[in-house]
Scaffold this active site. Structure first.
Site, PDB file in Angstrom:
ATOM      1  N   SER A   1     -84.954   5.382 -24.242  1.00 19.37           N
ATOM      2  CA  SER A   1     -84.280   4.104 -24.095  1.00 19.37           C
ATOM      3  C   SER A   1     -85.019   3.141 -23.171  1.00 19.37           C
ATOM      4  O   SER A   1     -86.029   2.585 -23.554  1.00 19.37           O
ATOM      5  CB  SER A   1     -82.847   4.347 -23.624  1.00 19.37           C
TER       6      SER A   1
ATOM      7  N   ASP B   1     -97.875  -2.344 -25.913  1.00 13.55           N
ATOM      8  CA  ASP B   1     -98.068  -3.526 -26.758  1.00 13.55           C
ATOM      9  C   ASP B   1     -98.921  -4.586 -26.072  1.00 13.55           C
ATOM     10  O   ASP B   1     -99.700  -5.293 -26.732  1.00 13.55           O
ATOM     11  CB  ASP B   1     -96.713  -4.128 -27.138  1.00 13.55           C
TER      12      ASP B   1
ATOM     13  N   LYS C   1     -84.699   6.589 -28.845  1.00 11.21           N
ATOM     14  CA  LYS C   1     -83.411   5.895 -28.755  1.00 11.21           C
ATOM     15  C   LYS C   1     -83.667   4.395 -28.631  1.00 11.21           C
ATOM     16  O   LYS C   1     -84.177   3.934 -27.618  1.00 11.21           O
ATOM     17  CB  LYS C   1     -82.599   6.377 -27.558  1.00 11.21           C
TER      18      LYS C   1
END
Length: 727
Positions: A474, A485, A499
């Site tokens: 999460s 990224d 998750k």
């Protein structure tokens, strides 16, 4: 409902524990067979919340189909191992399959309590059978085996089949203690007490325990991360997120009829009293400096905690038996003034790993920050936005110290970090990037909000790595995904949990506007998050740049193991700075990593242990043949000694638990609490080859990029900003 109306956004794992394992004794417990009027109201409130698309991300109609799902999950919560109910019981419960929806909507909860009443009877029967078995001797020379993983097994046909299952379970319990060196009379006493405690625990469960378990059968049918909390469990959850509470600063544990001190928080009131210590047993609690004392022997641990906790600057008196005294030892008393206690053990911590110099490469000092959760004191932030407990604030201070110390790089250790506050995930990312989007959040209506770091500047602009494993979930995945990224750092370890949903705490007392908590809270899934590159972590998780051997099979643990988890999907990417592209560097790092771990004995031992563990777990059974089990135990003992001797020969740090690593056959509540607490502390000092290797990989990256300017320019085109790895 718009997302901005939910100020407290959570990204975390919640584990659902079978009710029998949550049971704790209480001397004057309420009967568990009677639902209350407040529970009926709560059931209706939860139904209204979960069936409304203004609140729930994926609402489901509460019809007969969902009713059958709730029915199945409730039985699993009570008897997930299929060791109490029979197929005959399940057949008698069959009419309830299509009545659960009516029970929840109307608040008529009798079906849930009727099933629980049978469950309690079956526990009594099974315990009586198990205790009777202890009067005989067992033959461990045959080829029987205990198939402990019964989740997918059919319900036992009748009591006779259950007898066979329990006989093997008791045999395994006995054999474990026998292999640990216990005598038959001691084994009988230990197991008889163990089974009696199970009966008492289930027999003394309160109505609120049954209700919470039933409602969570409903919430988990909506999605895996929607949960119902009673007022008491809601308070505990909020305290765990804030890392603070008002009390004496002691962790308690129940042992038989007594509540013992498991741990004392350094600097807390109990510690400063100078009287209490680990192992002391609390027998009575009094409020204020004088007045009556309440005997708490046989109480549930949460009820004792409720007596001891209280408002800051108030006094509580404890009567206790010192750890060194016998059960009939002299009692002592202490008066303690309650204070706000910070749970420092769960906060972010820093250490430095020195990576030795290599051929033509200097020694590197790598700073490590271990973050167990993305915690934040939500209430404290509302009261004073300039002074509140926060993972990001704590880590900013640790990074500032790293800069003073002149470390060469930083590893963020997020292993087993199940998540926490969404705000913390965003703000923590902002410590390493100079403004920009961090995560995209899509609501049930399809509206996408981009959550960004808006603060200019960074706390750390140098080399960075993020260490994750299957337990990283999460909020951890938001942070690791954003760092990946942006090309801001390397991600190392195992593919994460997967998750990709956002939860919010909804206070059910907000509508009736109660003065005191009555109805509890719901941790409700309200949105799904996506990485800035557009992909979701849902199901797929974050895939590391440099992978370590998988320690947990993805088919057994992770988002993909839930039968009603949201599917993976993707949305459009959002513009963001690309600080680096590590793809050209990875082959060099992987080659160095592979060459190094071949000679890293600790890493190889870890890989061997993981492979052995996974192979044993895949069998889903253990042999009940004493010779086979003893041979395996002897193998483990020989291996332990050989490894410890090899550590000495190689000059490696010794394993502090090497002499205490074999199965003792006992449960946590059956061990010597002082020794067990000390063992936990020693476990923190065990060698950690994965963390050390992560530091070495980061050091490799620094060295390679420093030596190869052409590669450095290719990997780190934005070298003038955050992500400057080479001078």
């Amino acid at each position: 409902m718009k997302l901005k109306k939910f100020p407290v956004l959570l990204l975390s794992l919640a584990l659902v524990t079978p009710l029998a394992l949550l049971a704790r004794a209480d001397g004057d417990a309420l009967p568990a067979t009677a639902p209350t009027a407040d529970q009926a109201t709560t059931s209706k409130l939860v139904y209204g919340l979960l069936s409304d698309s203004r609140y729930a991300y994926r609402p489901r109609a509460l019809d007969d189909a969902l009713s059958q799902d709730v029915f199945k999950r409730y039985l699993e919560a009570l008897d997930g191992g299929k060791q109490f109910f029979t197929a005959q019981d399940i057949a008698k419960f069959a009419p309830y399959q299509t009545q659960m929806d009516d029970a929840i909507r109307s608040g008529n909860l009798e079906p849930a309590y009727d099933i629980f009443a049978v469950y309690r009877q079956r526990v009594d029967q099974r315990v009586a059978y198990a205790r009777a078995l202890l009067k005989q001797d067992f033959d461990f020379s045959g080829d029987e085996r205990w198939e402990y993983d019964r989740e997918k097994a059919p319900w036992p046909a009748d009591a006779q089949e259950l007898d066979g299952i329990w006989r093997k379970s008791v045999m395994n319990d006995w054999l474990r203690l026998k292999l640990a060196g216990k005598k038959p009379e001691d084994i009988r006493k230990t197991l008889d007490k163990r089974y009696a405690n199970l009966k008492r625990s289930v027999g003394e469960l309160k109505s609120e325990d049954v209700f919470q378990t039933f409602l969570n059968a409903y919430t988990s049918a909506i999605d895996p991360h929607t949960d119902y909390f009673t007022p008491k469990t809601a308070e505990n959850f909020n305290q765990s997120m804030s890392l603070s509470l008002e009390g004496i600063g002691a962790v308690l544990q129940r042992q038989d009829d007594l509540i013992a001190i498991r741990e004392i928080v350094p600097g807390g009131p109990a510690d400063l009293s100078g009287k209490l210590k680990v192992g002391d047993r609390i027998v009575s609690v009094g409020q204020g400096a004088s007045g009556p004392m309440t005997d708490v022997i046989g109480w549930r641990i949460d009820d004792v905690v409720a007596q001891i906790r209280g408002k800051k600057d108030t006094k509580v008196r404890l009567e206790y038996i010192p750890a060194e005294a016998g059960i009939d030892g002299a009692h002592q008393q202490v008066v303690i003034t309650r204070q706000k206690v910070k749970l420092e053990e769960q906060a972010a911590k820093a250490e430095t790993i020195v990576v030795p110099a290599g051929a033509g490469e200097p020694e590197r000092r790598i700073g490590v920050i271990k973050l167990p959760a993305f915690y934040q004191d939500f209430e404290g932030r509302r009261r004073n936005p300039n002074d509140f407990t926060s993972a990001t604030r704590d880590i900013a201070r640790l990074l500032a110290q790293f800069k003073i110390d002149g470390v060469d790089g930083v590893v963020m250790d997020l292993r087993q970090n199940g998540g926490g506050s969404l705000d913390e995930a965003i703000e923590l990312t902002g410590l390493f990037i100079d403004k920009g989007p961090v995560v995209q959040v899509r609501e049930s209506g399809g509206r996408v909000t981009v959550n960004s770091d808006r603060k200019p500047g960074v706390a750390w602009d140098g080399p960075l790595a993020v260490l994750i494993n299957r337990g990283s979930a999460s909020a951890s995945e938001i942070f690791a995904g954003a760092i990946q990224d942006y090309g801001r750092g390397l991600v190392i370890g195992e593919t994460s949990f997967g998750k990709g949903t956002v939860q919010n705490l909804v206070d059910l007392d907000r509508w009736p506007a109660n003065e005191k908590p009555r109805f509890g809270q719901v941790k409700l899934t309200i949105a799904q998050f996506f990485r800035v590159a557009g992909g979701s972590t849902q199901h797929k998780g974050v895939v590391p740049d440099i992978a370590f051997p998988v320690s947990v099979d993805a088919t057994e643990y992770g988002e993909n193991t839930y039968d009603n988890a949201l599917p993976w999907t993707k949305i459009a990417a959002v513009p963001h700075t690309q600080y680096g592209n590590f793809a050209p560097l990875l082959p060099r790092l992987e080659a160095r990593h592979a060459a190094r771990v071949v000679d890293d004995r600790e890493f190889q031992w870890w890989a061997e242990d993981v492979a052995h563990f996974r192979a044993e777990k895949a069998k889903k059974y253990v042999s009940l043949n004493e010779s086979e089990r003893r041979a395996e135990r002897d193998r483990q003992e020989t291996q332990r000694k050989q490894r410890q001797e090899e550590r000495r020969a190689l000059g490696l740090a010794l394993d502090p638990l090497a002499d205490d690593s074999l199965d003792d056959g006992l449960g946590a509540a059956e061990r010597d609490i002082v020794k067990d607490a000390a063992r936990e502390k020693l476990a923190e000092k065990r060698p950690d080859p994965l963390l050390r290797e992560s530091a070495a990989i980061l050091a490799d990256a620094i060295d390679v990029l420093g030596q190869d300017r052409q590669l450095s320019a290719q990997v780190l085109p934005e070298s003038s900003g955050p992500g400057r790895w080479a001078e």
